[in-house]
Design a protein around this motif. Structure first.
Motif, PDB file in Angstrom:
ATOM      1  N   ILE A   1      -3.188  16.132  30.232  1.00 34.02           N
ATOM      2  CA  ILE A   1      -4.606  16.400  30.444  1.00 34.02           C
ATOM      3  C   ILE A   1      -4.765  17.803  31.005  1.00 34.02           C
ATOM      4  O   ILE A   1      -3.840  18.358  31.618  1.00 34.02           O
ATOM      5  CB  ILE A   1      -5.249  15.384  31.404  1.00 34.02           C
ATOM      6  CG1 ILE A   1      -4.525  15.367  32.769  1.00 34.02           C
ATOM      7  CG2 ILE A   1      -5.265  13.993  30.780  1.00 34.02           C
ATOM      8  CD1 ILE A   1      -5.167  14.452  33.800  1.00 34.02           C
TER       9      ILE A   1
ATOM     10  N   VAL B   1      -6.976  19.909  33.669  1.00 31.48           N
ATOM     11  CA  VAL B   1      -7.835  19.700  34.833  1.00 31.48           C
ATOM     12  C   VAL B   1      -8.440  21.028  35.267  1.00 31.48           C
ATOM     13  O   VAL B   1      -7.718  22.015  35.447  1.00 31.48           O
ATOM     14  CB  VAL B   1      -7.030  19.092  36.009  1.00 31.48           C
ATOM     15  CG1 VAL B   1      -7.948  18.822  37.201  1.00 31.48           C
ATOM     16  CG2 VAL B   1      -6.330  17.805  35.571  1.00 31.48           C
TER      17      VAL B   1
ATOM     18  N   VAL C   1     -11.178  16.378  34.944  1.00 33.42           N
ATOM     19  CA  VAL C   1     -10.528  16.409  33.635  1.00 33.42           C
ATOM     20  C   VAL C   1     -11.505  16.974  32.607  1.00 33.42           C
ATOM     21  O   VAL C   1     -12.616  16.459  32.447  1.00 33.42           O
ATOM     22  CB  VAL C   1     -10.075  15.000  33.208  1.00 33.42           C
ATOM     23  CG1 VAL C   1      -9.416  15.042  31.827  1.00 33.42           C
ATOM     24  CG2 VAL C   1      -9.120  14.408  34.234  1.00 33.42           C
TER      25      VAL C   1
ATOM     26  N   VAL D   1      -8.218  16.286  27.022  1.00 32.90           N
ATOM     27  CA  VAL D   1      -7.052  15.398  26.994  1.00 32.90           C
ATOM     28  C   VAL D   1      -6.272  15.637  25.712  1.00 32.90           C
ATOM     29  O   VAL D   1      -6.821  16.011  24.676  1.00 32.90           O
ATOM     30  CB  VAL D   1      -7.464  13.907  27.091  1.00 32.90           C
ATOM     31  CG1 VAL D   1      -8.231  13.644  28.374  1.00 32.90           C
ATOM     32  CG2 VAL D   1      -8.284  13.480  25.887  1.00 32.90           C
TER      33      VAL D   1
ATOM     34  N   VAL E   1     -12.254  12.248  30.063  1.00 29.26           N
ATOM     35  CA  VAL E   1     -12.881  13.531  30.370  1.00 29.26           C
ATOM     36  C   VAL E   1     -14.042  13.276  31.331  1.00 29.26           C
ATOM     37  O   VAL E   1     -14.826  12.344  31.160  1.00 29.26           O
ATOM     38  CB  VAL E   1     -13.386  14.213  29.073  1.00 29.26           C
ATOM     39  CG1 VAL E   1     -14.254  15.423  29.413  1.00 29.26           C
ATOM     40  CG2 VAL E   1     -12.215  14.626  28.197  1.00 29.26           C
TER      41      VAL E   1
ATOM     42  N   ALA F   1      -0.945  12.843  32.078  1.00 29.33           N
ATOM     43  CA  ALA F   1      -2.012  11.840  32.177  1.00 29.33           C
ATOM     44  C   ALA F   1      -1.512  10.607  32.902  1.00 29.33           C
ATOM     45  O   ALA F   1      -2.241   9.979  33.683  1.00 29.33           O
ATOM     46  CB  ALA F   1      -2.509  11.480  30.785  1.00 29.33           C
TER      47      ALA F   1
END
Length: 361
Positions: free
Chosen positions: A37, A39, A78, A81, A90, A142
């Motif tokens: 992911i 961030v 997030v 992804v 998200v 993730a």
């Protein structure tokens, strides 16, 4: 919801490991691969371990790579992804810890030792050999990202990703019981101020040890009593004073200061079957050895969660839940990313009370 409206990723890198020189760079925004992911970090705590990696203070491990992005106490949102990610959405808030990824299948991981994962293919450490959280956009696993409770302020949550879970895990593993005395060495610092509060939340009584200037701060956090280590002229007098205040010695000595001397002193602070918890890691080798005679005669235990080996995913969840209930409040100073080098100098001089958190917004 955060978005990818920025075209660059501002990051603080270790320009010359072995010195405190920091370089602020504008880097491309990374893209998450399968299982990862992206961030958008809002805040990152600054840990003494970050300072140590910048200065190459830890012996017996490879030097920090030049240009490394440090940091391992990041929280944010997030914003993208990778393929196959189904468990993290998200728009959700997550934290990035010192252990950025672990296999979760090796023997160490299965018993909660995720920060000692043995998988060379999977194991990643934030801010050392893997880009860390001193940047605006960070890629992470993730599977290993930490959900942040909705009621918890993001800036206050950042130091819990390492400092909070380290002290909580240490207290939990020590076998602490309701009403036990805990001595917190380095009680006014980033680890120590959280240790006072977690110990209180777990029902302990707290004796805080630090320089006298931090007494009011420690008592405000909930310390039952305070000892200025500079006011006593010998190890023996310090031990006698602690035994008097705790009516026979503490059950747990939580060493939050990066002090070799504190480790040598700690067994003398304890009562029968007490426990020394190693958190702070001295820059140099321990020069004042722990007395094996004291360990044997008092049947003491020594356990290590250590400042660079934080707790498991379950322990992180538990420590965040305690904070979300309002039982622990991070005392923090918000600073800008550009101030990181100055912050490291202040940490070196012992001038930081509580925790510094970088505002990355």
């Amino acid at each position: 919801m955060a978005s990818l409206t920025q075209t660059v990723n501002r990051a603080a890198t270790y320009a010359e490991p072995g010195t405190l020189k920091i370089c602020i760079q504008e880097l491309p925004i990374p893209r998450p691969a399968a299982g990862e992911i992206l961030v958008r970090l809002a805040f990152s705590g600054v840990c003494h371990t970050d300072y140590a990696f910048c200065m190459n203070k830890f012996r017996g491990i490879p030097a920090t790579p030049k240009g490394q992005i440090g940091g391992h106490e990041g929280v944010g949102e997030v914003v993208a992804v990778g393929d196959g990610v189904r468990t993290v959405a998200v728009g959700s808030h997550v934290g990035i810890k010192y252990t950025a990824a672990a296999c979760l299948n090796c023997e160490n991981c299965l018993v909660g030792g995720e920060s000692s994962c043995t998988s060379t293919a999977t194991f990643k450490l934030s801010g050392y050999m893997t880009p860390g959280t001193f940047q605006q956009y960070c890629i992470t696993s993730a599977q290993y990202a930490t959900p942040i409770p909705a009621s918890l302020d993001l800036a206050a949550a950042a130091p819990l990703m390492c400092g909070g879970v380290s002290v909580y895990a240490g207290l939990k593993r020590s076998g602490l019981q309701l009403g036990d005395w805990v001595v917190v060495s380095g009680a006014g610092g980033g680890l120590g101020h959280l240790a006072i509060q977690y110990a209180r939340a777990l029902g302990a009584r707290v004796l805080a040890i630090d320089a006298g200037a931090k007494e009011a701060f420690c008592r405000e956090l909930g310390a039952d009593t305070f000892v200025d280590y500079r006011a006593l002229d010998s190890d023996e007098r310090l031990a006698e004073h602690i035994h008097r205040l705790t009516e026979g010695g503490a059950k747990v000595a939580l060493i939050c200061a990066a002090s070799s001397k504190a480790y040598g002193q700690a067994p003398s602070w304890l009562r029968f079957r007490g426990c020394v918890v190693a958190l702070g890691i001295p820059d140099a080798s321990v020069s004042q050895a722990i007395s094996i005679f004291q360990v044997v005669s008092l049947e003491l235990r020594l356990i290590a969660t250590a400042g660079v080996k934080t707790g498991s995913r379950l322990e992180v969840k538990e420590c965040l839940d305690i904070a979300a209930r309002g039982l622990v409040k991070t005392k923090l100073q918000l600073r800008k990313l550009d101030e990181l080098e100055t912050v490291f100098h202040e940490m070196h001089a012992g001038q930081v009370a509580g925790r510094v958190v970088l505002d990355l917004q």
